[in-house]
Design an enzyme around this catalytic site. Structure first.
Site, PDB file in Angstrom:
ATOM      1  N   GLY A  62       0.920  -1.202   0.222  1.00  0.00           N
ATOM      2  CA  GLY A  62      -0.063   0.053  -0.203  1.00  0.00           C
ATOM      3  C   GLY A  62       0.872   1.176   0.093  1.00  0.00           C
ATOM      4  N   CYS A  89       5.475  -5.734   0.345  1.00  0.00           N
ATOM      5  CA  CYS A  89       6.097  -4.163   0.328  1.00  0.00           C
ATOM      6  C   CYS A  89       5.524  -3.684   1.586  1.00  0.00           C
ATOM      7  CB  CYS A  89       5.217  -3.957  -0.931  1.00  0.00           C
ATOM      8  SG  CYS A  89       5.953  -1.939  -1.121  1.00  0.00           S
ATOM      9  N   TYR A  90       4.499  -2.917   1.797  1.00  0.00           N
ATOM     10  CA  TYR A  90       3.786  -2.284   2.563  1.00  0.00           C
ATOM     11  C   TYR A  90       3.522  -3.508   3.700  1.00  0.00           C
ATOM     12  CZ  TYR A  90       0.695   0.101   5.897  1.00  0.00           C
ATOM     13  OH  TYR A  90       0.371   0.697   7.153  1.00  0.00           O
ATOM     14  N   HIS A 179       7.667  -6.856  -5.238  1.00  0.00           N
ATOM     15  CA  HIS A 179       6.202  -7.256  -5.822  1.00  0.00           C
ATOM     16  C   HIS A 179       6.395  -8.617  -6.560  1.00  0.00           C
ATOM     17  CE1 HIS A 179       3.878  -3.846  -4.269  1.00  0.00           C
ATOM     18  NE2 HIS A 179       5.051  -2.949  -4.413  1.00  0.00           N
ATOM     19  N   GLU A 181       3.792 -10.125  -7.588  1.00  0.00           N
ATOM     20  CA  GLU A 181       2.683 -10.101  -8.586  1.00  0.00           C
ATOM     21  C   GLU A 181       2.536  -9.283  -9.814  1.00  0.00           C
ATOM     22  OE1 GLU A 181       2.943  -8.227  -5.736  1.00  0.00           O
ATOM     23  OE2 GLU A 181       1.823  -6.409  -5.708  1.00  0.00           O
ATOM     24  N   SER A 233     -24.061  -2.733 -23.013  1.00  0.00           N
ATOM     25  CA  SER A 233     -23.320  -1.543 -23.739  1.00  0.00           C
ATOM     26  C   SER A 233     -22.519  -1.728 -24.766  1.00  0.00           C
ATOM     27  CB  SER A 233     -22.038  -1.089 -22.681  1.00  0.00           C
ATOM     28  OG  SER A 233     -21.130  -2.280 -22.306  1.00  0.00           O
ATOM     29  N   GLY A 234     -22.581  -3.230 -25.143  1.00  0.00           N
ATOM     30  CA  GLY A 234     -21.720  -3.796 -26.111  1.00  0.00           C
ATOM     31  C   GLY A 234     -20.407  -4.161 -25.966  1.00  0.00           C
ATOM     32  N   GLY A 235     -20.279  -3.943 -24.578  1.00  0.00           N
ATOM     33  CA  GLY A 235     -18.986  -4.234 -23.906  1.00  0.00           C
ATOM     34  C   GLY A 235     -18.879  -5.938 -23.437  1.00  0.00           C
ATOM     35  N   VAL A 236     -17.820  -6.291 -23.074  1.00  0.00           N
ATOM     36  CA  VAL A 236     -17.672  -7.765 -22.763  1.00  0.00           C
ATOM     37  C   VAL A 236     -18.551  -8.157 -21.275  1.00  0.00           C
ATOM     38  CG1 VAL A 236     -16.012  -9.536 -21.757  1.00  0.00           C
ATOM     39  CG2 VAL A 236     -15.481  -7.886 -23.616  1.00  0.00           C
ATOM     40  N   ASP A 237     -18.563  -7.451 -20.449  1.00  0.00           N
ATOM     41  CA  ASP A 237     -18.898  -7.805 -19.146  1.00  0.00           C
ATOM     42  C   ASP A 237     -20.633  -7.709 -19.127  1.00  0.00           C
ATOM     43  OD1 ASP A 237     -16.564  -7.553 -18.124  1.00  0.00           O
ATOM     44  OD2 ASP A 237     -16.867  -5.348 -17.159  1.00  0.00           O
ATOM     45  N   SER A 238     -21.139  -6.649 -19.596  1.00  0.00           N
ATOM     46  CA  SER A 238     -22.606  -6.764 -20.050  1.00  0.00           C
ATOM     47  C   SER A 238     -23.159  -7.638 -20.658  1.00  0.00           C
ATOM     48  CB  SER A 238     -23.245  -5.341 -20.001  1.00  0.00           C
ATOM     49  OG  SER A 238     -22.852  -5.042 -21.342  1.00  0.00           O
ATOM     50  N   THR A 239     -22.365  -7.984 -22.002  1.00  0.00           N
ATOM     51  CA  THR A 239     -22.680  -9.010 -22.795  1.00  0.00           C
ATOM     52  C   THR A 239     -22.813 -10.450 -22.066  1.00  0.00           C
ATOM     53  OG1 THR A 239     -22.086  -7.772 -24.407  1.00  0.00           O
ATOM     54  CG2 THR A 239     -22.850  -9.817 -25.143  1.00  0.00           C
ATOM     55  N   LYS A 384     -11.881  -9.564 -14.733  1.00  0.00           N
ATOM     56  CA  LYS A 384     -12.081  -9.425 -16.301  1.00  0.00           C
ATOM     57  C   LYS A 384     -11.576 -10.753 -16.965  1.00  0.00           C
ATOM     58  CE  LYS A 384     -13.079  -6.356 -19.307  1.00  0.00           C
ATOM     59  NZ  LYS A 384     -14.393  -5.239 -19.160  1.00  0.00           N
TER      60      LYS A 384
END
Ligand code: XMP
Length: 601
Positions: A62, A89-90, A179, A181, A233-239, A384
Site C-alpha cells: 500500500g 511491500c507495505y 512485488h 505479483e 453496452s456492447g462491452g464484454v461484461d454486460s454481454t 475481467k
C-alpha cells in the site's frame, strides 16, 4: 438423507488478500486465482476470527507508511492464528512493525527494477524453492525494514535494500519488500505458487468455467419469479452477464436496452445488433437512439469534466425515461448488471471503477432497485480475464471477447477543443502545442500542454524513454508526441479555436475506423491492450485537425506503456488518415502512464 447444501453457498477463499489500499491488491488475488486457487480481497483490518477459513493470508502493498497514524493495519492476532502469512511491500513493513522490528522512513525510496540476491536461508526456504540465486524483481517503496522482529531471519537483499525478504518459517510468516505479483518480477509467479502450495498447502480448486452452472443457479435463485432487464453496452461484461441470464431464465424473461449516445465508434450500433442476432437474442434487445439528446447539450463544450458530467446526466435521463415507459419499477422486474469483482470492493485500485459507474449509480430508479436489493450481478465474483474465459466457454465470439476497453463517455473525451487560435512555441527539443491533456503525477491529475517532437517514432522505445526524461526535466508538460506525417511542416501548424461539434466527431469517427481496420487486418490490435485515437485542433486553416495514435500495453489500465509500431504499418495508417477531410497531421503519443494518462482528457 440430509438435504444437499444450496448450490449458491458462498465459496470459502483458501487465500485471503488483506487490502491495505495499494493498487496491487486485486492483481495479487488475480494471480492467485490464475494459479488455480480461489482467493478474495478483504479490508486489511478484518478481525482474525473472520479469516479463519483461509489457509493463508497475504497482506498487500500500500502507499502508506507504518508511522502515519491513519495508515491501515491488520489484526495482530493473524500472526498467531496458525495460518501462513505473506507480507508484500507495505505488508512486510507492517509485519515488521507489529511484531517488534524496526521500520525506517526512506527519504528517496526505490522504484523500478532491482536484483534480488538470495542469501542467509533464502535458498533453503520453501518460498524461494527452485529459484536462481539472483533474479530480477520490481520494487516500489519508500520505507524499509531496518531491523527484523525477533525470531525472523533474512532471506535476500538488493544493492539498496538489506532486508528484501525475511521469514519466521516455523510460525508460517514470510515477507518480501518487492512485488511478486507484477510481471517485471521474473520469478514472481513461482514465488506465489511456492507460498500457496508449499507453505500454505493449498489445493487447486478454481476454474471460472466450472462455475457457470452455479452462477446460473444463483441467477434463478435471486430472480425468483421475476424478469430481468439490462442496460447493455456492447462491452464484454454486460454481454456475458446478459448471456448468462438468458441461459438461466430463457428468452421470455430477459430484456436489454442499448442506448446509442451518438458518441460511439463507427458501426457500433450495427455491431451490437449483429452480436445479439448471432446469440439468437435479437428479439430481446432494443436500441434506443438518443444521439440528439447527448449532442445538443455537448455542442460547444470544451472542458473534459463538464463533458463527462453532461453525458452522465443525459444517461440518467434516458434510463429514467426507459424505466418509466416500460414500468420496470413494478414488482415483476429486477435489474441485471455486468458488475465485476474489482467494482464491488472499495480499495485504492478501484476508485476509477467508482467514477466510471457514477452515471449508473445516480439514477434514482436504479438507486431504489439497489436499496430493495432488486438487482442481479452474475459476474460480481470474477475478474475481467475470468469473464472472458466464461464468455468463451459460453460460445461468445472472439470479436466481442477480445475487444479493447472503450470509455463510457465515448469519443467525446477523445475530441479535444481549444479556447483560441494560438501558434506553437519552439523550444530546444521541439514545439509546445497549447492543447490541454491530462497527466497523473503522484495521485493528482493535471491539465497541461503537449510537447511535439519532429521525429519519426521507432520501435526500440528510445523516444519513449526520452519522453519520460523530458517530462521530468521540463516544467508544465505532461505528454510528448512524435510527428508521423503531415500535409505541412510542423513549424507552420497552429492550434485552432474549436470545440465538440458533430463535424469534428464525424472526422474522429472516420479516423478511428481507419485505425481499427488497419490494426485489425495486420494483427497489431492483438498485441496491445488499448488503442485510443484522439483528435486535436492542430493544423492549418484548410485542414484544422490532427490525429494522435495512442496504442498502449497495460494490465488493468492503472499503469500503461506507450507501444512502438513498425514503420510500414505506421506509414500505411498515416497515409490513409491524411486522406480524411480536415486532417492535417498524424502524431504518435510516446508517453507512458504515469506521467500521462491513457486517454487525453
Ligand atoms: P486513464 O485515461 O485514466 O484511463 O489512464 C484508464 C482506463 O479507463 C478508461 N477511462 C474511462 N472509462 N469512463 C469510462 O468508462 C471514463 O470517463 C473513462 N476515462 C478513462 C480508459 O479508456 C482506460 O481504459
Amino acid at each position: 438423507m440430509t438435504a444437499p447444501a444450496p448450490v449458491s453457498q458462498a465459496k470459502i477463499p483458501q487465500i485471503t488478500v488483506l487490502d491495505t489500499g495499494g493498487q496491487y491488491c486485486h492483481l495479487i488475488a488475480r494471480r492467485v486465482r490464475e494459479l488455480g486457487v480461489y482467493s478474495e480481497v478483504r479490508p486489511s483490518e478484518t478481525p482474525a476470527t473472520e479469516l479463519e477459513g483461509s489457509k493463508g493470508l497475504i497482506i498487500s502493498g500500500g502507499p502508506s507508511s507504518v508511522y502515519d497514524p491513519a495508515s491501515p493495519s491488520v489484526d495482530p492476532a493473524i500472526f498467531r492464528s496458525g495460518q501462513s502469512v505473506l507480507g508484500i511491500c507495505y505488508g512486510q513493513q507492517l509485519m515488521a512493525h507489529l511484531l517488534g522490528g524496526d521500520v525506517r522512513p526512506g527519504a528517496k525510496g526505490e522504484f523500478g527494477f532491482a536484483t534480488l540476491e538470495l542469501d542467509g536461508g533464502g535458498n533453503r526456504t520453501p518460498l524461494f524453492e527452485g529459484l536462481p540465486a539472483r533474479q530480477q524483481i520490481w520494487m516500489s517503496h519508500r520505507d524499509t525494514v531496518a531491523g527484523m522482529p525477533p525470531g525472523f531471519s533474512q532471506l535476500g537483499t538488493t544493492s539498496t535494500c538489506a532486508i528484501a525478504a525475511m521469514a519466521a518459517p516455523e510460525r508460517g510468516l514470510y515477507s518480501v519488500q518487492f512485488h511478486p505479483e507484477v510481471v517485471h518480477t521474473t520469478e514472481g509467479r513461482r514465488i506465489l505458487a511456492n507460498f500457496l502450495f508449499d507453505v500454505c498447502g493449498c489445493v487447486k480448486d478454481w476454474d471460472p468455467r466450472h462455475r457457470i452452472p452455479l452462477v446460473e443457479q444463483q441467477i434463478r435463485e435471486t430472480v425468483g419469479a421475476r424478469n430481468v432487464f439490462f442496460f447493455v453496452s456492447g462491452g464484454v461484461d454486460s454481454t456475458v452477464a446478459y448471456t448468462l441470464c438468458l441461459r438461466a431464465l430463457g428468452e421470455a424473461r430477459v430484456r436489454g436496452v442499448y442506448v446509442d449516445t451518438g458518441l460511439m465508434r463507427e458501426g457500433e450500433t450495427d455491431f451490437v445488433r449483429a452480436m445479439f442476432n448471432s446469440l439468437g437474442a435479437a428479439g430481446t434487445v432494443s436500441i434506443e437512439s438518443a444521439a440528439e439528446q447527448f449532442l445538443t447539450p455537448l455542442a460547444g463544450v470544451r472542458d473534459p469534466e463538464t463533458k463527462r458530467q453532461i453525458i452522465g446526466e443525459e444517461f440518467v435521463r434516458v434510463q429514467e425515461r426507459i424505466i418509466e415507459a416500460r414500468h420496470l419499477l413494478d414488482g415483476h422486474w429486477i435489474l441485471g448488471q455486468g458488475t465485476i469483482y474489482p467494482d464491488t470492493i472499495e480499495s485504492g485500485g478501484t476508485e476509477k471503477a467508482a467514477t466510471i459507474k457514477t452515471h449508473h449509480n445516480r439514477v434514482a430508479g436504479i438507486q431504489r432497485l439497489l436499496q430493495d436489493k432488486r438487482i442481479v450481478e452474475p459476474l460480481s465474483s470474477f475478474y475481467k480475464d475470468e469473464v472472458r474465459e466464461i464468455g468463451r466457454e459460453l460460445g461468445l465470439p472472439d470479436e466481442l471477447l477480445d475487444r479493447h476497453p472503450f470509455p463510457g463517455p465515448g469519443l467525446a473525451i477523445r475530441c479535444l477543443g481549444a479556447e483560441r487560435n494560438e501558434p506553437l512555441e519552439r523550444v530546444t527539443d521541439g514545439f509546445i502545442v497549447p492543447v490541454r491533456s491530462v497527466g497523473v503525477q503522484g495521485d493528482s491529475r493535471s491539465y497541461a500542454p503537449v510537447l511535439a517532437l519532429d521525429l519519426f517514432p521507432g520501435t526500440d522505445g528510445r523516444l519513449q524513454a526520452e519522453a519520460t526524461e523530458l517530462i521530468n526535466r521540463m516544467q508544465g508538460i505532461n505528454r510528448v508526441m512524435a510527428r508521423v506525417a503531415s500535409h505541412a511542416p510542423l513549424a507552420s501548424l497552429a492550434v485552432h479555436a474549436s470545440s465538440l461539434t458533430a463535424g469534428r466527431l464525424e472526422r474522429l469517427r472516420r479516423a478511428d475506423a481507419i485505425v481499427r481496420r488497419i490494426s485489425h487486418e495486420s494483427g497489431f490490435d492483438k498485441t496491445i491492450w488499448q488503442f485510443p485515437v484522439v483528435l486535436i485542433p492542430l493544423g492549418t486553416d484548410a485542414a484544422p485537425d490532427s490525429v494522435v495514435l495512442r496504442p498502449v500495453h497495460s494490465v488493468d489500465g492503472m499503469t500503461a506503456q506507450s507501444v512502438g509500431m513498425e514503420a510500414p504499418l505506421l506509414n500505411a495508417m498515416a497515409a490513409e488518415l491524411l486522406t480524411v477531410e480536415g486532417v492535417c497531421g498524424v502524431f504518435y503519443d510516446l508517453t507512458h502512464k504515469p506521467p500521462a494518462t491513457i486517454e487525453w482528457e
